[in-house]
Design a protein around this motif. Structure first.
Motif, short mmCIF file in Angstrom:
data_model
loop_
_atom_site.label_atom_id
_atom_site.label_comp_id
_atom_site.label_asym_id
_atom_site.label_seq_id
_atom_site.Cartn_x
_atom_site.Cartn_y
_atom_site.Cartn_z
N GLU A 106 1.82 -12.82 9.35
CA GLU A 106 2.75 -11.49 9.79
C GLU A 106 1.72 -9.93 8.99
O GLU A 106 2.82 -9.11 8.85
CB GLU A 106 4.01 -11.78 9.07
N ARG A 107 0.65 -10.25 8.53
CA ARG A 107 0.03 -9.16 7.50
C ARG A 107 0.29 -8.11 8.21
O ARG A 107 0.37 -6.33 8.18
CB ARG A 107 -1.16 -9.54 7.11
N ASP A 108 -0.47 -7.85 9.59
CA ASP A 108 -0.84 -6.65 10.22
C ASP A 108 1.25 -5.83 10.70
O ASP A 108 0.26 -4.50 9.99
CB ASP A 108 -1.61 -6.62 11.73
N ALA A 109 2.08 -6.99 10.69
CA ALA A 109 2.82 -5.72 11.21
C ALA A 109 3.62 -5.23 9.96
O ALA A 109 4.53 -4.07 9.15
CB ALA A 109 3.88 -6.67 11.51
N PHE A 110 3.44 -5.99 8.26
CA PHE A 110 3.55 -5.62 7.60
C PHE A 110 3.12 -4.60 6.88
O PHE A 110 3.42 -2.72 6.37
CB PHE A 110 3.21 -6.74 6.36
N PHE A 111 1.35 -3.97 6.92
CA PHE A 111 1.36 -3.44 6.61
C PHE A 111 0.77 -2.32 7.70
O PHE A 111 1.14 -1.14 6.69
CB PHE A 111 -0.58 -3.55 6.68
N LEU A 113 4.37 -1.27 8.65
CA LEU A 113 5.64 -1.28 8.05
C LEU A 113 5.35 -0.08 6.37
O LEU A 113 5.70 0.58 6.71
CB LEU A 113 6.32 -2.47 7.72
N MET A 114 4.31 -0.74 6.03
CA MET A 114 4.16 0.05 4.71
C MET A 114 3.22 1.49 4.52
O MET A 114 3.85 2.91 4.13
CB MET A 114 2.71 -1.29 3.80
N TRP A 115 2.54 1.54 6.04
CA TRP A 115 1.70 2.68 5.60
C TRP A 115 2.90 3.89 7.15
O TRP A 115 2.58 4.64 6.58
CB TRP A 115 1.09 2.48 7.37
N GLU A 116 3.92 3.28 7.30
CA GLU A 116 4.76 4.26 8.62
C GLU A 116 5.96 4.07 7.48
O GLU A 116 6.61 5.58 7.25
CB GLU A 116 5.66 3.13 9.73
N SER A 117 6.78 3.54 6.80
CA SER A 117 6.67 3.76 5.91
C SER A 117 6.76 4.87 4.80
O SER A 117 7.53 5.60 4.12
CB SER A 117 8.33 2.54 4.80
N PHE A 118 5.21 4.29 4.31
CA PHE A 118 5.18 5.26 2.29
C PHE A 118 3.75 5.23 2.42
O PHE A 118 3.75 6.00 1.59
CB PHE A 118 5.48 3.92 1.59
N ARG A 119 3.26 5.36 3.67
CA ARG A 119 1.73 6.51 3.89
C ARG A 119 0.80 5.65 3.24
O ARG A 119 -0.13 5.91 2.19
CB ARG A 119 1.71 7.19 3.56
N VAL A 120 0.76 4.06 3.19
CA VAL A 120 0.42 3.08 2.09
C VAL A 120 -1.26 2.89 3.23
O VAL A 120 -0.55 2.41 3.96
CB VAL A 120 0.84 1.59 1.48
N ILE A 134 0.54 -10.03 0.60
CA ILE A 134 0.87 -10.68 1.71
C ILE A 134 1.86 -11.78 0.17
O ILE A 134 3.23 -11.91 0.20
CB ILE A 134 0.07 -11.92 2.02
N PHE A 135 0.57 -11.67 -0.69
CA PHE A 135 1.89 -12.92 -2.62
C PHE A 135 2.90 -11.62 -2.68
O PHE A 135 4.10 -11.82 -2.66
CB PHE A 135 1.12 -12.68 -3.43
N ALA A 136 2.69 -10.45 -2.79
CA ALA A 136 3.80 -9.29 -2.95
C ALA A 136 5.09 -9.34 -2.35
O ALA A 136 6.01 -9.04 -2.29
CB ALA A 136 3.69 -7.78 -2.68
N TYR A 137 4.38 -9.53 -0.37
CA TYR A 137 5.89 -9.42 0.73
C TYR A 137 6.41 -10.98 0.15
O TYR A 137 7.68 -10.40 0.54
CB TYR A 137 4.75 -9.65 2.20
N ALA A 138 5.81 -11.79 0.06
CA ALA A 138 6.75 -13.64 0.10
C ALA A 138 7.31 -12.82 -1.44
O ALA A 138 8.35 -13.38 -1.49
CB ALA A 138 5.95 -14.88 -0.44
#
Length: 552
Positions: A106-111, A113-120, A134-138
């Motif tokens: 799920e990495r790409d979708a999660f990253f 989401l982080m860009w879209e929501s928080f500009r990471v 990915i550990f943080a996501y878990a």
């Protein structure tokens, strides 16, 4: 939900170092647990990475009863692979270890989401970034599952995330479960550590540094972006010392909401007869290994001094330690035999078979072994900075030398093959320790040292050094702590100051040494968690207040 209380009813705390000893953060969390546990009981839940596959995580005791209904539920209905148990440290708090590998898909979708929501910005990521995130996501998924399963919606819940590695966990919770108050602690900014580690003057030019620009220059964009956006978005952002607070303000464009200094837990330290017994055993083992390696007897009254910590050659001042020991050796003022130990984990290949054999069979050696400076063979030995500097400085470790230096390049976890004792069981045998750090947000090693009654030398670039100066002058090692002034350019003055402190200590008689030990214990008592936990209580209050505002 009662909006007047300022203490969470449930607290989740996560870090890469829970049941996974890598560095100082392990010490922060494992010693803080006991004091927190007294307030929260089993509503304090640590979450760490399950990186152990089929082997048992050290310090982890599986518990089939704890949260058993939730654990069954995760198996049957959720994509979560967890182990539930207790952390084998004082307080034995509940701990959940999560296997994060299944979430890589799920990495790409999660990253995104982080860009879209928080500009990471993860686009330039490399190295340990993906695994950490990915550990943080878990971790976020574990908290989310637990929260809903136990219907905590009407409870006050806080979640504390340590270091940039857990940043995405904090942001995920902020997005998915806005009712939870989020806290983020940076123990060192990734960009500050990088500036210092790249031999740039961090302090002289601090006010001129731009964090984003330096991140680009030092190839640190992803970590820096994550750390900065987490600091900006969480309900309470904290760091461990005033010196790092300044760094956060300048490099992350966000001053911490509060400084939460690191305490220590006294129940790690033996007392009375047990203390004397352990100190005697530690000295016996240290001297035995030294004699076998060097092939000559060493006075039972020898002065033992050490440095330890992470292998950050310049940041932790390992270079200055070697320089200072060389000055002590060549000073012509040394009346007493000294053995200096560098206890810093390096890239170990194996415990030395020749040394191991003479220790196991208790064979008396009469001449120095080949390379009598190191207890374990290293990979790429010829490139090792410590060994190269020892050799460049002209140490010989011959019997006639008043000062011998020994590099112990392994994790002292009790299973290293030579000492087979954990670090604290060797630290207790020292007469002094030296931590001349250039970059040290807090500095556990000198605090641990005085907690064990061993006088220590640190610098005013360490958070602990600055704290100590509020209680002692720092100018005299007889107070238990000497705090050396260090800046970007005064390397040799620092080495001279250490030399003079060591010569002073080595000249003390037993009665004076005992007085200094008492002063060390007294100062350490002022840094116990029972005294420092108030800063965390204030951080929880700030986080709950902000979460409340955000949700209203």
């Amino acid at each position: 939900m009662d909006n007047t209380t300022t203490t969470p009813e449930y607290l989740f705390e996560s870090s890469w170092e829970i049941c996974n000893k890598v560095g100082g953060i392990y010490t922060v969390l494992s010693t803080k647990a006991h004091t927190l546990q007294q307030s929260f009981k089993d509503k304090l839940i640590f979450i760490g990475p399950d990186v152990w596959d089929n082997t048992n995580a050290p310090d982890f005791i599986e518990d089939d009863v704890l949260f058993a209904d939730w654990k069954t539920y995760t198996k049957t209905t959720e994509n979560l692979k967890v182990k539930v148990g207790r952390w084998n440290v004082p307080g034995t708090p509940p701990v959940i270890l999560v296997d994060f590998k299944p979430f890589f898909k799920e990495r790409d979708a999660f990253f995104y989401l982080m860009w879209e929501s928080f500009r990471v910005d993860s686009i330039h990521a490399y190295g340990d970034y993906d695994e950490s995130c990915i550990f943080a996501y878990a971790v976020g998924k574990v908290i989310e599952s637990f929260y809903h399963f136990y219907k905590l919606e009407d409870k006050k819940v806080a979640a504390l995330f340590n270091e940039w590695m857990l940043g995405m966990g904090a942001l995920y919770i902020q997005k998915q479960l806005p009712a939870i108050a989020t806290l983020f602690t940076t123990h060192a900014t990734s960009i500050g550590r990088s500036i210092a580690g790249n031999n740039k003057a961090l302090y002289a030019y601090m006010d001129g540094y731009n964090g984003d620009q330096m991140a680009g220059e030092l190839n640190m964009e992803a970590k820096h972006s994550l750390e900065k956006q987490t600091a900006l978005h969480v309900d309470c952002f904290t760091t461990v010392s005033d010196i790092t607070a300044r760094e956060c303000k300048q490099l992350l464009d966000k001053a911490p909401d509060i400084v939460t200094p690191n305490g220590f837990e006294p129940n790690f330290v033996p007392t009375g007869k047990e203390y004397d017994k352990k100190r005697t055993a530690a000295r016996r083992d240290l001297l035995n290994v030294a004699e076998k390696l060097l092939g000559c007897p060493i006075s039972p009254d020898a002065f033992l001094v050490s440095t330890s910590g992470r292998y950050e050659y310049r940041n932790k001042g390992i270079d200055v330690f070697i320089e200072a020991m060389n000055r002590v050796r060549t000073s012509g003022r040394l009346q007493r035999e000294v053995v200096a130990f560098i206890m810093v984990p390096a890239w170990v290949r194996d415990a030395r078979a020749d040394l191991k054999e003479v220790i196991d069979k208790n064979i008396r050696t009469t001449s120095p072994m080949q390379m009598p400076f190191v207890t374990h063979w290293l990979n790429l030995m010829e490139q090792d900075k410590v060994l190269n500097y020892i050799s460049h400085s002209g140490f010989t470790n011959l019997a006639a030398d008043k000062l011998k230096i020994i590099f112990v390049p392994c994790y002292l976890d009790g299973r290293d093959g030579i000492f087979n004792k954990p670090y604290y069981d060797l630290l207790i045998g020292m007469d002094a320790t030296v931590y001349p750090s250039y970059y040290e947000p807090w500095g556990y090693t000198p605090l641990e040292s005085i907690a064990f009654g061993i006088p220590t030398i640190t610098t005013d670039l360490a958070g602990f050094g600055l704290w100590a100066k509020k209680h002692v002058t720092g100018n005299n090692i007889s107070e238990g702590v000497a705090v050396v002034n260090r800046d970007d350019f005064n390397y040799f003055e620092v080495a001279d100051a250490i030399t003079s402190s060591i010569l002073t200590l080595a000249g003390k008689d037993k009665k004076e040494a005992e007085e200094i030990r008492k002063r060390s214990f007294c100062l350490a008592a002022k840094a116990e968690w029972s005294k420092f936990i108030v800063y965390y209580e204030e951080a929880f209050r700030i986080a709950l207040e902000h979460a409340n505002k955000r949700n209203n």
